[in-house]
Design a protein around this motif. Structure first.
Motif, PDB file in Angstrom:
ATOM      1  N   TYR A   1      56.559 -21.160 -51.092  1.00  0.00           N
ATOM      2  CA  TYR A   1      55.274 -20.766 -50.127  1.00  0.00           C
ATOM      3  C   TYR A   1      53.947 -21.136 -50.505  1.00  0.00           C
ATOM      4  O   TYR A   1      53.900 -21.220 -51.862  1.00  0.00           O
ATOM      5  CB  TYR A   1      55.602 -19.480 -49.244  1.00  0.00           C
ATOM      6  CG  TYR A   1      57.392 -19.311 -48.818  1.00  0.00           C
ATOM      7  CD1 TYR A   1      57.430 -20.341 -47.843  1.00  0.00           C
ATOM      8  CD2 TYR A   1      58.987 -18.744 -49.595  1.00  0.00           C
ATOM      9  CE1 TYR A   1      58.971 -19.955 -46.650  1.00  0.00           C
ATOM     10  CE2 TYR A   1      59.820 -18.729 -48.884  1.00  0.00           C
ATOM     11  CZ  TYR A   1      59.938 -19.888 -47.205  1.00  0.00           C
ATOM     12  OH  TYR A   1      61.100 -19.292 -46.717  1.00  0.00           O
ATOM     13  N   SER A   2      53.527 -21.492 -48.815  1.00  0.00           N
ATOM     14  CA  SER A   2      52.173 -21.853 -49.512  1.00  0.00           C
ATOM     15  C   SER A   2      51.016 -20.575 -50.533  1.00  0.00           C
ATOM     16  O   SER A   2      50.297 -20.583 -51.261  1.00  0.00           O
ATOM     17  CB  SER A   2      51.343 -21.964 -48.390  1.00  0.00           C
ATOM     18  OG  SER A   2      51.201 -21.973 -47.492  1.00  0.00           O
ATOM     19  N   LYS A   3      51.197 -19.356 -49.495  1.00  0.00           N
ATOM     20  CA  LYS A   3      50.899 -17.737 -49.965  1.00  0.00           C
ATOM     21  C   LYS A   3      51.155 -17.622 -51.632  1.00  0.00           C
ATOM     22  O   LYS A   3      50.418 -17.210 -52.229  1.00  0.00           O
ATOM     23  CB  LYS A   3      51.849 -16.913 -49.580  1.00  0.00           C
ATOM     24  CG  LYS A   3      52.473 -16.506 -49.465  1.00  0.00           C
ATOM     25  CD  LYS A   3      53.089 -14.995 -48.877  1.00  0.00           C
ATOM     26  CE  LYS A   3      52.469 -14.251 -49.598  1.00  0.00           C
ATOM     27  NZ  LYS A   3      52.978 -12.561 -48.372  1.00  0.00           N
ATOM     28  N   TYR A   4      52.143 -18.608 -51.817  1.00  0.00           N
ATOM     29  CA  TYR A   4      52.286 -18.133 -53.429  1.00  0.00           C
ATOM     30  C   TYR A   4      51.648 -19.283 -54.578  1.00  0.00           C
ATOM     31  O   TYR A   4      51.945 -19.778 -55.585  1.00  0.00           O
ATOM     32  CB  TYR A   4      53.714 -18.574 -53.398  1.00  0.00           C
ATOM     33  CG  TYR A   4      54.346 -17.272 -53.426  1.00  0.00           C
ATOM     34  CD1 TYR A   4      54.319 -15.869 -54.108  1.00  0.00           C
ATOM     35  CD2 TYR A   4      55.240 -16.916 -52.352  1.00  0.00           C
ATOM     36  CE1 TYR A   4      54.821 -14.506 -53.648  1.00  0.00           C
ATOM     37  CE2 TYR A   4      56.086 -15.769 -52.023  1.00  0.00           C
ATOM     38  CZ  TYR A   4      56.138 -14.677 -52.609  1.00  0.00           C
ATOM     39  OH  TYR A   4      55.802 -13.844 -52.169  1.00  0.00           O
ATOM     40  N   ASN A   5      51.038 -20.399 -53.766  1.00  0.00           N
ATOM     41  CA  ASN A   5      50.085 -21.765 -54.237  1.00  0.00           C
ATOM     42  C   ASN A   5      49.358 -21.496 -55.615  1.00  0.00           C
ATOM     43  O   ASN A   5      49.572 -21.724 -56.319  1.00  0.00           O
ATOM     44  CB  ASN A   5      50.002 -22.506 -53.342  1.00  0.00           C
ATOM     45  CG  ASN A   5      51.084 -23.666 -52.820  1.00  0.00           C
ATOM     46  OD1 ASN A   5      52.179 -23.114 -52.834  1.00  0.00           O
ATOM     47  ND2 ASN A   5      49.980 -23.988 -51.772  1.00  0.00           N
ATOM     48  N   ASN A   6      48.033 -20.220 -55.383  1.00  0.00           N
ATOM     49  CA  ASN A   6      47.564 -19.806 -56.504  1.00  0.00           C
ATOM     50  C   ASN A   6      47.869 -19.407 -57.469  1.00  0.00           C
ATOM     51  O   ASN A   6      47.847 -19.278 -58.679  1.00  0.00           O
ATOM     52  CB  ASN A   6      46.751 -18.495 -55.529  1.00  0.00           C
ATOM     53  CG  ASN A   6      45.764 -19.567 -55.097  1.00  0.00           C
ATOM     54  OD1 ASN A   6      45.319 -20.973 -54.392  1.00  0.00           O
ATOM     55  ND2 ASN A   6      45.066 -18.675 -53.420  1.00  0.00           N
ATOM     56  N   ASP A   7      49.064 -18.307 -57.149  1.00  0.00           N
ATOM     57  CA  ASP A   7      50.136 -17.774 -58.408  1.00  0.00           C
ATOM     58  C   ASP A   7      50.496 -18.653 -59.442  1.00  0.00           C
ATOM     59  O   ASP A   7      51.022 -18.382 -60.080  1.00  0.00           O
ATOM     60  CB  ASP A   7      51.116 -16.528 -57.272  1.00  0.00           C
ATOM     61  CG  ASP A   7      49.851 -14.842 -56.709  1.00  0.00           C
ATOM     62  OD1 ASP A   7      48.989 -15.444 -57.566  1.00  0.00           O
ATOM     63  OD2 ASP A   7      51.063 -14.817 -55.983  1.00  0.00           O
ATOM     64  N   PHE A   8      51.450 -19.802 -58.422  1.00  0.00           N
ATOM     65  CA  PHE A   8      51.915 -20.679 -59.083  1.00  0.00           C
ATOM     66  C   PHE A   8      51.104 -21.923 -60.023  1.00  0.00           C
ATOM     67  O   PHE A   8      51.321 -21.818 -60.998  1.00  0.00           O
ATOM     68  CB  PHE A   8      53.140 -21.433 -57.948  1.00  0.00           C
ATOM     69  CG  PHE A   8      52.865 -22.865 -58.692  1.00  0.00           C
ATOM     70  CD1 PHE A   8      54.287 -22.663 -58.935  1.00  0.00           C
ATOM     71  CD2 PHE A   8      53.072 -24.035 -59.177  1.00  0.00           C
ATOM     72  CE1 PHE A   8      54.961 -23.695 -59.846  1.00  0.00           C
ATOM     73  CE2 PHE A   8      53.598 -25.285 -59.861  1.00  0.00           C
ATOM     74  CZ  PHE A   8      54.690 -24.337 -60.050  1.00  0.00           C
TER      75      PHE A   8
ATOM     76  N   LEU B   1      48.247 -20.578 -61.294  1.00  0.00           N
ATOM     77  CA  LEU B   1      48.408 -19.689 -62.866  1.00  0.00           C
ATOM     78  C   LEU B   1      49.364 -19.390 -63.720  1.00  0.00           C
ATOM     79  O   LEU B   1      49.000 -19.885 -64.771  1.00  0.00           O
ATOM     80  CB  LEU B   1      47.746 -17.949 -62.474  1.00  0.00           C
ATOM     81  CG  LEU B   1      46.658 -18.278 -61.164  1.00  0.00           C
ATOM     82  CD1 LEU B   1      46.571 -16.992 -61.448  1.00  0.00           C
ATOM     83  CD2 LEU B   1      45.377 -18.211 -62.417  1.00  0.00           C
ATOM     84  N   VAL B   2      50.592 -19.731 -63.277  1.00  0.00           N
ATOM     85  CA  VAL B   2      51.831 -19.564 -63.952  1.00  0.00           C
ATOM     86  C   VAL B   2      51.745 -20.599 -64.713  1.00  0.00           C
ATOM     87  O   VAL B   2      52.282 -20.352 -65.905  1.00  0.00           O
ATOM     88  CB  VAL B   2      52.983 -18.645 -63.834  1.00  0.00           C
ATOM     89  CG1 VAL B   2      52.562 -17.506 -62.799  1.00  0.00           C
ATOM     90  CG2 VAL B   2      53.452 -19.576 -61.902  1.00  0.00           C
ATOM     91  N   LYS B   3      51.326 -21.995 -64.278  1.00  0.00           N
ATOM     92  CA  LYS B   3      52.401 -22.962 -64.193  1.00  0.00           C
ATOM     93  C   LYS B   3      50.815 -23.665 -65.630  1.00  0.00           C
ATOM     94  O   LYS B   3      51.191 -24.058 -66.598  1.00  0.00           O
ATOM     95  CB  LYS B   3      51.657 -23.809 -63.252  1.00  0.00           C
ATOM     96  CG  LYS B   3      51.601 -25.734 -63.630  1.00  0.00           C
ATOM     97  CD  LYS B   3      52.800 -25.914 -63.579  1.00  0.00           C
ATOM     98  CE  LYS B   3      53.920 -27.346 -64.228  1.00  0.00           C
ATOM     99  NZ  LYS B   3      53.094 -28.166 -64.903  1.00  0.00           N
TER     100      LYS B   3
ATOM    101  N   ALA C   1      55.563 -17.122 -70.042  1.00  0.00           N
ATOM    102  CA  ALA C   1      54.948 -18.238 -69.082  1.00  0.00           C
ATOM    103  C   ALA C   1      56.365 -18.740 -68.503  1.00  0.00           C
ATOM    104  O   ALA C   1      56.414 -18.717 -66.872  1.00  0.00           O
ATOM    105  CB  ALA C   1      54.247 -19.153 -69.250  1.00  0.00           C
ATOM    106  N   VAL C   2      57.724 -18.958 -68.758  1.00  0.00           N
ATOM    107  CA  VAL C   2      58.417 -18.409 -67.594  1.00  0.00           C
ATOM    108  C   VAL C   2      59.283 -17.575 -67.231  1.00  0.00           C
ATOM    109  O   VAL C   2      59.917 -17.820 -66.400  1.00  0.00           O
ATOM    110  CB  VAL C   2      59.693 -19.362 -68.671  1.00  0.00           C
ATOM    111  CG1 VAL C   2      61.213 -19.290 -68.659  1.00  0.00           C
ATOM    112  CG2 VAL C   2      59.347 -21.091 -69.643  1.00  0.00           C
ATOM    113  N   GLU C   3      58.988 -17.061 -68.185  1.00  0.00           N
ATOM    114  CA  GLU C   3      59.311 -15.124 -67.268  1.00  0.00           C
ATOM    115  C   GLU C   3      58.419 -15.194 -65.513  1.00  0.00           C
ATOM    116  O   GLU C   3      59.214 -15.124 -64.818  1.00  0.00           O
ATOM    117  CB  GLU C   3      59.097 -14.369 -67.924  1.00  0.00           C
ATOM    118  CG  GLU C   3      60.708 -14.243 -69.333  1.00  0.00           C
ATOM    119  CD  GLU C   3      60.038 -13.042 -70.265  1.00  0.00           C
ATOM    120  OE1 GLU C   3      59.388 -12.277 -69.554  1.00  0.00           O
ATOM    121  OE2 GLU C   3      60.866 -12.656 -71.446  1.00  0.00           O
ATOM    122  N   LYS C   4      57.523 -15.623 -65.624  1.00  0.00           N
ATOM    123  CA  LYS C   4      56.177 -15.470 -65.190  1.00  0.00           C
ATOM    124  C   LYS C   4      56.783 -16.008 -63.890  1.00  0.00           C
ATOM    125  O   LYS C   4      56.960 -16.205 -62.525  1.00  0.00           O
ATOM    126  CB  LYS C   4      54.591 -15.257 -65.379  1.00  0.00           C
ATOM    127  CG  LYS C   4      54.237 -14.668 -66.314  1.00  0.00           C
ATOM    128  CD  LYS C   4      52.961 -14.939 -66.562  1.00  0.00           C
ATOM    129  CE  LYS C   4      52.106 -13.455 -67.383  1.00  0.00           C
ATOM    130  NZ  LYS C   4      51.111 -13.760 -67.787  1.00  0.00           N
TER     131      LYS C   4
END
Length: 805
Positions: free
Chosen positions: A356-363, A365-367, A414-417
């Motif tokens: 979902y777009s709300k997780y784009n920023n978090d994604f 970072l973890v990516k 990183a995979v866990e995140k």
């Protein structure tokens, strides 16, 4: 003043009257009542009905015999008056009509009844009268545009109040319009953008409540970044669950252990060529050369010398099976490490658009952390290969193995995140609807927050509050002045009551009867009696003839007494000095021509002479009386004035079948010298029309009566002798007997029905009427001068074919 009667519905012959569409000039401009209003209408046209509307404003009620009556009267400086509350005005109204007569002069219908008494100011107490004069001087006059003293002050304060009210109303309307446009304006209002702001039932009231919310100190609007995110959330559709991540196989630790073992593994030194053992590069070069020459060449390709068998044996011992095996193991391990490293070059364990777009920023970072960890892992693998290459290049000698950093834990973290974010995104599907509603509210409140800043809401509210305070102050000043005026008026009324004298009321009626009509033998007497309940002195009025109570009065006498009573009653303590609006309905019924003139004189002297009225309405069916009314003060030059400054309005009440209407009086009727001209106009109209419609129906319907009266007048002056009327008609039409008989039948049957009852129920025969009218007109044409004069008198031009050469 009364401006107009906006509409009348279900009131006798007024079924659906609309002032603005009926009372218009030649240019279709709506006209209004003036200070003096003259209304002409034939009998049964609706004059009394109009007077009853005004009397309802006087008494507060109208007859309950009307079914669902509706009317609306426009009054200057007052809300419109409707049938809901006829008393919702501050005007003093006095109406003379048959209802007035029935209420006040009951003896007309019942000889045993008396006349309602009234009191006018007495003349014995000079001190009180002087007090009243002082109070009236203090009040001043209240005539429009000529106010003085208190009334002038009140007018000035009213003007200031109206200005403050207008300014305040404009400010309120401006803000209200802006709020309404934002709340429910189409297409940009919040209501019509529910997909973004939520609540498709949004209202002005809700906007006002949320403005209070965003103005609270603890409120903080969402940021621009959060606004963009919220807008993206609204675009979200429910997504499928993100599948579990594929397991990453990281064998760095195994590679490291095995690499260390191979790099440090010793090889036996017996039978080794010493200088090659000491020089790894030369050793590699020799080994490569051996591989190039073995079983292929007997001569060295470099020096061209023969390679003998002992040399081959020496080299075979140096490059024995053990070193070859070690090299193969190292090469194999390097290949395994390189293959694992390559698997991470294009690795994509999950796609961004699955979240979902709300997780784009978090994604992101973890990516980024994942990519960095993979890169570090690949670097560690490259270092392993470097260590193995060192041993491979110096296969004879064991190497000291430098173990690279193991970053597998960073990759795992990183995979866990990413896995945690995957779980959150999957769980979010159930919360999407709630978050979208929350996003809509946040966007709506941010929109309102920006909106009130844009329109400077606080400044407007502060300004409106200041204007409201100003308005209240000006209203209080005006109301205080009005209270002051009311107090003085109350004092005047109290003092006038001390002066009231019912006997003076009767004397005033007698004065009018004697001075204007010469009826000294009829008089109104105030009879004093004692009230049985209170014992107080009371009066009743009685009609006396030669000092005895009169009975069997003629219709003419009843009419005279009734009108004189009304005129005298305008002087009573409830009316005098209050500038009443006066309506006089057809006052000359059953009176001869002399009395008609005296009625006019009475109106002229007692109403216009006193100038104690705000507005006057007079209705009549009599053209002679109408002629006199045109002589009222300033009426002769009123037509030359502009519409705004005119003092007179001339109206005609027309009835078509069962419906009546009010229209501007035609010039030819307003300017007629006598009824004779009017009757000619009606006959002329019938002669020029071939079809009956709503506008001409009345002329055809009344043709018989109009033709009879016209011919009586015309033939009387043409043949002023005692000749039989039929013979006069034969002379008029010449030897043609049929037209005269034909016309006489019309006069009798259509004007009197002449015993033929069916005539009263049949439709008017248009061709018959038209033919008769044309016969009369053609005969009058024989005297061309008279014909032209008659046409001029009714505002018609002379047709070309009638002019003699």
């Amino acid at each position: 003043m009364i401006e107009k009667i906006k509409y009348i519905k279900n009131l006798a012959v007024f079924n659906d009257f609309d002032w603005d569409s009926e009372v218009v000039d030649d240019d279709s401009n709506t006209l209004e009542f003036k200070k003096t209003n003259i209304l002409y209408g034939r009998n049964y046209s609706g004059k009394t009905t109009l007077s009853r509307i005004l009397r309802a404003m006087e008494t507060g009620i109208i007859s309950d015999k009307y079914e669902n009556p509706e009317c609306c009267i426009s009054v200057v400086d007052n809300d419109d008056v409707t049938q809901v509350d006829f008393s919702s005005h501050n005007k003093t109204i006095r109406v003379f009509n048959e209802d007035f007569i029935k209420h006040n002069l009951r003896f007309i219908n019942n000889p045993d009844e008396n006349v309602q008494p009234f009191a006018i100011l007495g003349g014995d107490n000079n001190v009180i009268e002087e007090d009243i004069k002082v109070l009236k001087d203090k009040l001043g006059t209240n005539e429009e545009d000529k106010e003085t003293a208190f009334f002038k002050d009140l007018k000035s304060l009213q003007t200031i109040f109206k200005t403050a009210e207008s300014t305040h109303q404009t400010a309120e309307n401006t803000l209200a319009s802006q709020l309404s446009e934002k709340a429910i304006g189409n297409p940009n209002g919040i209501k019509y953008n529910s997909e973004k702001f939520g609540d498709q039932n949004y209202t002005n009231a809700k906007l006002k409540r949320e403005i209070l919310d965003v103005k609270k100190e603890e409120f903080s609007p969402i940021s621009d970044e959060d606004k963009v995110l919220a807008e993206k959330i609204l675009l979200e559709q429910a997504k499928d669950d993100i599948l579990e991540l594929k397991e990453l196989i990281l064998t760095f630790e195994d590679f490291s252990n095995k690499g260390k073992e191979l790099a440090e593994k010793p090889i036996a030194q017996s039978d080794k060529i010493e200088y090659l053992v000491k020089d790894a590069v030369l050793n590699r070069w020799v080994k490569d050369g051996r591989n190039l020459h073995k079983d292929k060449l007997d001569t060295c390709a470099f020096c061209n010398n023969e390679i003998k068998e002992p040399r081959w044996s020496e080299l075979d011992k140096h490059f024995d099976e053990e070193s070859n095996k070690l090299e193969k193991e190292i090469t194999g391990l390097i290949t395994e490490i390189e293959n694992e490293s390559k698997t991470f070059d294009t690795i994509e364990i999950v796609k961004k658009d699955e979240f979902y777009s709300k997780y784009n920023n978090d994604f992101d970072l973890v990516k980024e952390a994942f990519d960095s960890a993979i890169k570090d892992y690949q670097n560690s693998l490259t270092l392993l290969i470097t260590e193995l290459e060192k041993r491979k290049n110096d296969i004879i000698n064991a190497q000291i193995f430098e173990t690279p950093d193991n970053v597998k834990s960073q990759v795992d973290t990183a995979v866990e995140k990413i896995e945690g974010l995957r779980a959150k995104s999957n769980e979010y599907t159930e919360k999407l609807s709630k978050d979208q509603e929350k996003a809509k509210k946040n966007l709506r409140l941010r929109e309102i927050y920006d909106f009130i800043a844009t329109i400077k809401y606080d400044e407007q509210v502060t300004n409106i509050s200041a204007l409201s305070t100003k308005l209240s102050e000006e209203k209080n000043k005006r109301d205080e002045k009005q209270i002051e005026i009311d107090d003085v008026l109350s004092q005047i009324t109290t003092k006038q009551r001390k002066l009231k004298d019912e006997s003076k009321g009767a004397d005033k009626v007698n004065e009018l009867l004697n001075n204007y009509f010469g009826h000294s033998f009829l008089s109104l007497k105030a009879i004093e009696f004692e009230d049985e309940d209170t014992g107080s002195k009371q009066y009743r009025f009685e009609i006396h003839r030669e000092n005895k109570k009169a009975y069997h009065l003629s219709e003419g006498e009843n009419s005279l007494i009734a009108f004189c009573y009304f005129m005298a009653k305008l002087q009573d303590i409830e009316t005098k000095g209050k500038k009443p609006i006066i309506w006089i309905d057809d006052p000359i019924s059953s009176l001869d021509s002399n009395h008609i003139f005296f009625i006019y004189t009475l109106i002229n002297t007692q109403i216009y002479g006193e100038e104690d009225f705000e507005q006057l309405f007079i209705s009549t069916h009599n053209l002679n009386f109408l002629k006199y009314l045109k002589r009222l003060p300033n009426a002769h030059n009123d037509d030359r004035k502009s519409e705004r400054t005119k003092l007179y309005r001339y109206l005609v009440i027309e009835r078509n079948d069962k419906k009546s209407t009010i229209k501007i009086m035609p010039n030819y009727l307003k300017d007629y010298v006598s009824e004779f001209n009017y009757l000619f106009s009606q006959i002329y109209k019938c002669s020029t029309m071939e079809n009956v419609d709503d506008s001409s129906y009345t002329a055809f319907y009344n043709f018989g009566n109009n033709a009879r009266k016209f011919l009586e007048l015309f033939l009387y002056y043409k043949y002023p002798d005692s000749t039989n009327p039929m013979d006069k008609m034969k002379k008029f039409f010449g030897d043609e007997n049929i037209p005269a008989v034909f016309t006489d039948r019309l006069n009798n049957e259509y004007s009197h029905l002449s015993g033929i009852f069916e005539r009263g129920e049949s439709v008017v025969e248009v061709p018959e009427m038209n033919t008769a009218a044309k016969l009369i007109i053609e005969r009058i044409k024989q005297d061309n001068d008279q014909y032209e004069a008659l046409l001029n008198s009714i505002g018609e031009s002379v047709p070309d074919e009638t002019v003699e050469t």
